[in-house]
Design a protein around this motif. Structure first.
Motif, PDB file in Angstrom:
ATOM      1  N   VAL A   1       0.725  -1.500  -0.142  1.00 22.30           N
ATOM      2  CA  VAL A   1       0.021  -0.528   0.150  1.00 22.30           C
ATOM      3  C   VAL A   1       1.029   1.164   0.330  1.00 22.30           C
ATOM      4  O   VAL A   1       2.153   1.432   0.929  1.00 22.30           O
TER       5      VAL A   1
ATOM      6  N   ASP B   1      -8.461   4.396  -3.084  1.00 23.87           N
ATOM      7  CA  ASP B   1      -8.192   3.422  -3.589  1.00 23.87           C
ATOM      8  C   ASP B   1     -10.072   3.061  -4.282  1.00 23.87           C
ATOM      9  O   ASP B   1     -10.173   2.383  -5.174  1.00 23.87           O
TER      10      ASP B   1
ATOM     11  N   ILE C   1      -6.769   1.757  -8.741  1.00 23.76           N
ATOM     12  CA  ILE C   1      -6.056   1.532  -8.770  1.00 23.76           C
ATOM     13  C   ILE C   1      -4.790   1.373 -10.064  1.00 23.76           C
ATOM     14  O   ILE C   1      -5.681   1.007 -11.060  1.00 23.76           O
ATOM     15  N   THR C   2      -3.676   1.069  -9.514  1.00 21.59           N
ATOM     16  CA  THR C   2      -3.010   0.730 -11.003  1.00 21.59           C
ATOM     17  C   THR C   2      -2.326  -0.541 -10.860  1.00 21.59           C
ATOM     18  O   THR C   2      -1.218  -0.956 -11.461  1.00 21.59           O
TER      19      THR C   2
ATOM     20  N   GLN D   1      -5.821  -6.153  -7.592  1.00 23.26           N
ATOM     21  CA  GLN D   1      -5.305  -6.217  -6.059  1.00 23.26           C
ATOM     22  C   GLN D   1      -5.990  -7.478  -5.516  1.00 23.26           C
ATOM     23  O   GLN D   1      -5.215  -7.477  -4.428  1.00 23.26           O
TER      24      GLN D   1
ATOM     25  N   PRO E   1     -10.909   0.237  -8.054  1.00 18.81           N
ATOM     26  CA  PRO E   1     -10.775   0.001  -6.549  1.00 18.81           C
ATOM     27  C   PRO E   1     -10.534  -2.176  -5.917  1.00 18.81           C
ATOM     28  O   PRO E   1     -11.496  -2.678  -6.780  1.00 18.81           O
TER      29      PRO E   1
ATOM     30  N   THR F   1      -2.120   6.053  -6.873  1.00 19.32           N
ATOM     31  CA  THR F   1      -2.829   5.593  -6.441  1.00 19.32           C
ATOM     32  C   THR F   1      -2.977   4.457  -4.934  1.00 19.32           C
ATOM     33  O   THR F   1      -1.545   4.408  -4.898  1.00 19.32           O
ATOM     34  N   GLY F   2      -3.455   3.632  -4.413  1.00 19.91           N
ATOM     35  CA  GLY F   2      -3.254   3.574  -2.529  1.00 19.91           C
ATOM     36  C   GLY F   2      -2.634   2.632  -3.130  1.00 19.91           C
ATOM     37  O   GLY F   2      -1.859   1.846  -2.413  1.00 19.91           O
ATOM     38  N   HIS F   3      -2.853   1.343  -4.182  1.00 21.27           N
ATOM     39  CA  HIS F   3      -1.856   0.448  -4.245  1.00 21.27           C
ATOM     40  C   HIS F   3      -1.334   0.331  -6.044  1.00 21.27           C
ATOM     41  O   HIS F   3      -2.159   0.988  -7.311  1.00 21.27           O
TER      42      HIS F   3
END
Length: 285
Positions: A39, A195, A198-199, A202, A218, A246-248
């Motif tokens: 993250v 989120d 995201i890229t 996940q 997300p 992004t978040g991830h």
């Protein structure tokens, strides 16, 4: 409101990693992000010069790493003017209580996230039945009980300004969480998306491990409102960001970001929405 700060009742180390874990990258001269296992945590402000703001606080047990990044980038005794949160899921607030015991700075989140940050309400449990890869299947091990920041956490201002960041604004981007927000600076079109999108895929263990780059929706196992999530992606695409953290996943910029976001908007149901799961019927219409 309870003033005693407490970690989540199911706070625990999460055994995940990626090839970028422990790596930081400066994407603007005042925007730096660091990957805690899987993250991203962002630091907004010029190194060793004036005030700075922390965006999100990583997975449980992340505080030590965050303090180390702060010492290296901003100086030994530095602390943020504020901490702002995209949302309150476990992987974005994991180090927060430990950090607050040392820093005692204000924390800001959308008003709809406050119950999850003051011990009042738990998020829905992660959905292990959702279509997806290994990380979705093991999602019941992820913490979902709330932390309690007491009176230290406050609602973001109604005028969409961001405390400590005069040239940024917050944007309500729900779907993944009721009070999820993203942060945007129009002057250079920099976006911190959290989120909202995201890229990396996940739920896939391999893609997370290798940080395979792709614009995606997300995380499936924690997203409860897919129509709202789609509307949020449209809202962010309309901003025409030139760079996104992004978040991830790895940051993206330029044509690859623009085309990836447009593809996600146009094909959200096929790319992002799972065919089955507790929180979707696989149909946005």
């Amino acid at each position: 409101m309870d003033n005693e700060k407490r970690k989540s009742g199911d706070d625990k180390f999460i055994p995940m990693t990626s090839i970028t874990s422990g790596v930081g990258e400066e994407v603007r001269n005042d925007v730096y992000y660091y990957t805690d296992q899987i993250v991203n945590i962002s630091f907004i402000g010029l190194p060793e010069e004036g005030e700075w703001v922390l965006v999100d606080a990583g997975l449980p047990r992340a505080a030590t790493e965050i303090r180390a990044v702060v010492r290296e980038r901003f100086g030994k005794d530095s602390k943020p003017a504020a901490i702002i949160l995209t949302h309150g899921h476990f992987d974005h607030v994991g180090g927060l209580v430990d950090l607050m015991q040392e820093w005692e700075v204000p924390v800001y989140a959308h008003k709809l996230e406050l119950p999850y940050l003051t011990g009042e309400k738990s998020y829905p449990e992660p959905d292990a039945t959702v279509e997806g890869g290994f990380l979705a299947k093991i999602s019941p091990i992820y913490p979902n009980e709330p932390i309690n920041l007491g009176d230290a956490v406050k609602a973001l201002p109604n005028d969409h300004s961001v405390p400590g960041l005069t040239d940024w604004k917050w944007i309500h981007t729900p779907g993944h969480a009721p009070g999820h927000v993203s942060f945007f600076r129009e002057s250079d079109r920099t976006l911190l998306a959290g989120d909202a999108f995201i890229t990396v895929r996940q739920d896939s263990f391999y893609k997370v491990l290798m940080q395979t780059e792709e614009v995606n929706g997300p995380p499936r196992y924690l997203t409860t409102d897919w129509y709202a999530a789609w509307e949020s992606v449209k809202k962010l695409a309309d901003l025409k960001p030139e760079l996104a953290v992004t978040g991830h996943g790895h940051y993206m910029e330029g044509e690859s970001l623009t085309k990836g976001l447009q593809n996600l908007v146009e094909n959200f149901e096929q790319i992002a929405v799972p065919d089955y799961g507790r929180y979707t019927d696989g149909n946005l219409h």
